[in-house]
Design a protein around this motif. Sequence first.
Motif, mmCIF file in Angstrom:
data_model
loop_
_atom_site.group_PDB
_atom_site.id
_atom_site.type_symbol
_atom_site.label_atom_id
_atom_site.label_comp_id
_atom_site.label_asym_id
_atom_site.label_seq_id
_atom_site.Cartn_x
_atom_site.Cartn_y
_atom_site.Cartn_z
ATOM 1 N N VAL A 126 0.835 -1.203 0.000
ATOM 2 C CA VAL A 126 0.000 0.000 0.000
ATOM 3 C C VAL A 126 0.867 1.249 0.000
ATOM 4 O O VAL A 126 0.644 2.193 -0.769
ATOM 5 C CB VAL A 126 -0.974 -0.008 1.199
ATOM 6 C CG1 VAL A 126 -1.685 1.319 1.348
ATOM 7 C CG2 VAL A 126 -1.978 -1.142 1.040
ATOM 8 N N LEU A 129 2.381 1.747 -3.439
ATOM 9 C CA LEU A 129 1.425 2.260 -4.423
ATOM 10 C C LEU A 129 1.170 3.750 -4.217
ATOM 11 O O LEU A 129 1.091 4.509 -5.188
ATOM 12 C CB LEU A 129 0.127 1.460 -4.370
ATOM 13 C CG LEU A 129 0.237 0.020 -4.860
ATOM 14 C CD1 LEU A 129 -1.063 -0.728 -4.614
ATOM 15 C CD2 LEU A 129 0.623 -0.042 -6.331
ATOM 16 N N PHE A 130 1.075 4.201 -2.959
ATOM 17 C CA PHE A 130 0.896 5.629 -2.709
ATOM 18 C C PHE A 130 2.133 6.421 -3.136
ATOM 19 O O PHE A 130 2.015 7.518 -3.681
ATOM 20 C CB PHE A 130 0.554 5.893 -1.243
ATOM 21 C CG PHE A 130 -0.903 5.719 -0.945
ATOM 22 C CD1 PHE A 130 -1.829 6.658 -1.360
ATOM 23 C CD2 PHE A 130 -1.346 4.600 -0.263
ATOM 24 C CE1 PHE A 130 -3.178 6.494 -1.103
ATOM 25 C CE2 PHE A 130 -2.695 4.422 0.002
ATOM 26 C CZ PHE A 130 -3.611 5.371 -0.417
ATOM 27 N N LEU A 136 -4.889 3.298 -11.184
ATOM 28 C CA LEU A 136 -4.606 2.931 -9.793
ATOM 29 C C LEU A 136 -5.667 3.504 -8.861
ATOM 30 O O LEU A 136 -6.152 2.812 -7.966
ATOM 31 C CB LEU A 136 -3.221 3.410 -9.373
ATOM 32 C CG LEU A 136 -2.901 3.235 -7.885
ATOM 33 C CD1 LEU A 136 -2.937 1.767 -7.480
ATOM 34 C CD2 LEU A 136 -1.554 3.845 -7.562
ATOM 35 N N LEU A 137 -6.042 4.733 -9.074
ATOM 36 C CA LEU A 137 -7.076 5.347 -8.242
ATOM 37 C C LEU A 137 -8.382 4.553 -8.350
ATOM 38 O O LEU A 137 -9.050 4.314 -7.346
ATOM 39 C CB LEU A 137 -7.291 6.804 -8.648
ATOM 40 C CG LEU A 137 -8.293 7.592 -7.822
ATOM 41 C CD1 LEU A 137 -7.853 7.658 -6.365
ATOM 42 C CD2 LEU A 137 -8.457 8.980 -8.398
ATOM 43 N N ILE A 164 -7.991 1.408 -6.276
ATOM 44 C CA ILE A 164 -8.074 1.725 -4.846
ATOM 45 C C ILE A 164 -9.538 1.931 -4.443
ATOM 46 O O ILE A 164 -9.988 1.406 -3.424
ATOM 47 C CB ILE A 164 -7.218 2.952 -4.492
ATOM 48 C CG1 ILE A 164 -5.731 2.608 -4.616
ATOM 49 C CG2 ILE A 164 -7.536 3.464 -3.089
ATOM 50 C CD1 ILE A 164 -4.807 3.801 -4.525
ATOM 51 N N VAL A 183 -11.292 -1.411 -4.311
ATOM 52 C CA VAL A 183 -10.895 -2.225 -3.156
ATOM 53 C C VAL A 183 -11.571 -1.728 -1.878
ATOM 54 O O VAL A 183 -12.017 -2.537 -1.060
ATOM 55 C CB VAL A 183 -9.354 -2.246 -3.011
ATOM 56 C CG1 VAL A 183 -8.938 -2.825 -1.680
ATOM 57 C CG2 VAL A 183 -8.737 -3.040 -4.150
ATOM 58 N N ILE A 184 -11.681 -0.430 -1.697
ATOM 59 C CA ILE A 184 -12.279 0.085 -0.465
ATOM 60 C C ILE A 184 -13.801 0.182 -0.547
ATOM 61 O O ILE A 184 -14.458 0.371 0.462
ATOM 62 C CB ILE A 184 -11.678 1.446 -0.044
ATOM 63 C CG1 ILE A 184 -11.972 2.527 -1.073
ATOM 64 C CG2 ILE A 184 -10.204 1.315 0.232
ATOM 65 C CD1 ILE A 184 -11.545 3.925 -0.647
ATOM 66 N N ASP A 236 -9.952 -8.432 -4.985
ATOM 67 C CA ASP A 236 -9.180 -7.253 -4.594
ATOM 68 C C ASP A 236 -7.677 -7.504 -4.757
ATOM 69 O O ASP A 236 -6.945 -6.673 -5.306
ATOM 70 C CB ASP A 236 -9.473 -6.870 -3.142
ATOM 71 C CG ASP A 236 -10.929 -6.469 -2.926
ATOM 72 O OD1 ASP A 236 -11.616 -6.153 -3.917
ATOM 73 O OD2 ASP A 236 -11.358 -6.482 -1.767
ATOM 74 N N VAL A 260 -4.954 -5.592 -7.345
ATOM 75 C CA VAL A 260 -3.731 -4.939 -6.867
ATOM 76 C C VAL A 260 -2.507 -5.553 -7.550
ATOM 77 O O VAL A 260 -1.602 -4.840 -7.986
ATOM 78 C CB VAL A 260 -3.631 -5.022 -5.324
ATOM 79 C CG1 VAL A 260 -2.265 -4.569 -4.841
ATOM 80 C CG2 VAL A 260 -4.723 -4.184 -4.688
#
Length: 94
Positions: free
Chosen positions: A21, A24-25, A41-42, A45, A48-49, A67, A71
């Motif tokens: 994580v 990735l950020f 990527l956004l 994310i 996933v959330i 998920d 990723v």
Amino acid sequence: MKNKKIKMWLQETIMLIPNLVRMLFRMMGDHRIRFKEKIILLGVILYVISPLDLVPDFIPFMGQLDDILLVALIILRFMEQAGQEVFSDNWKGD
């Protein structure tokens, strides 16, 4: 014996997730990653959330599999687009 190996593997995998994580950020802020890849990527994310999934998260293992797969695919895409060096520069884990 086999259960012990599986348990160790799961513990190691779970410990890997925070490093992934963070990586990735970091990659979101890396100028070597194209804007298009950052948008993808956004989206991953957010998926996933999000409580809405193709496979609901309350189903043990299978719920998290989609998920994890997304990723993994985005990491591979970043590595192909930007190269191993960008990946290595942004990885701060063990």
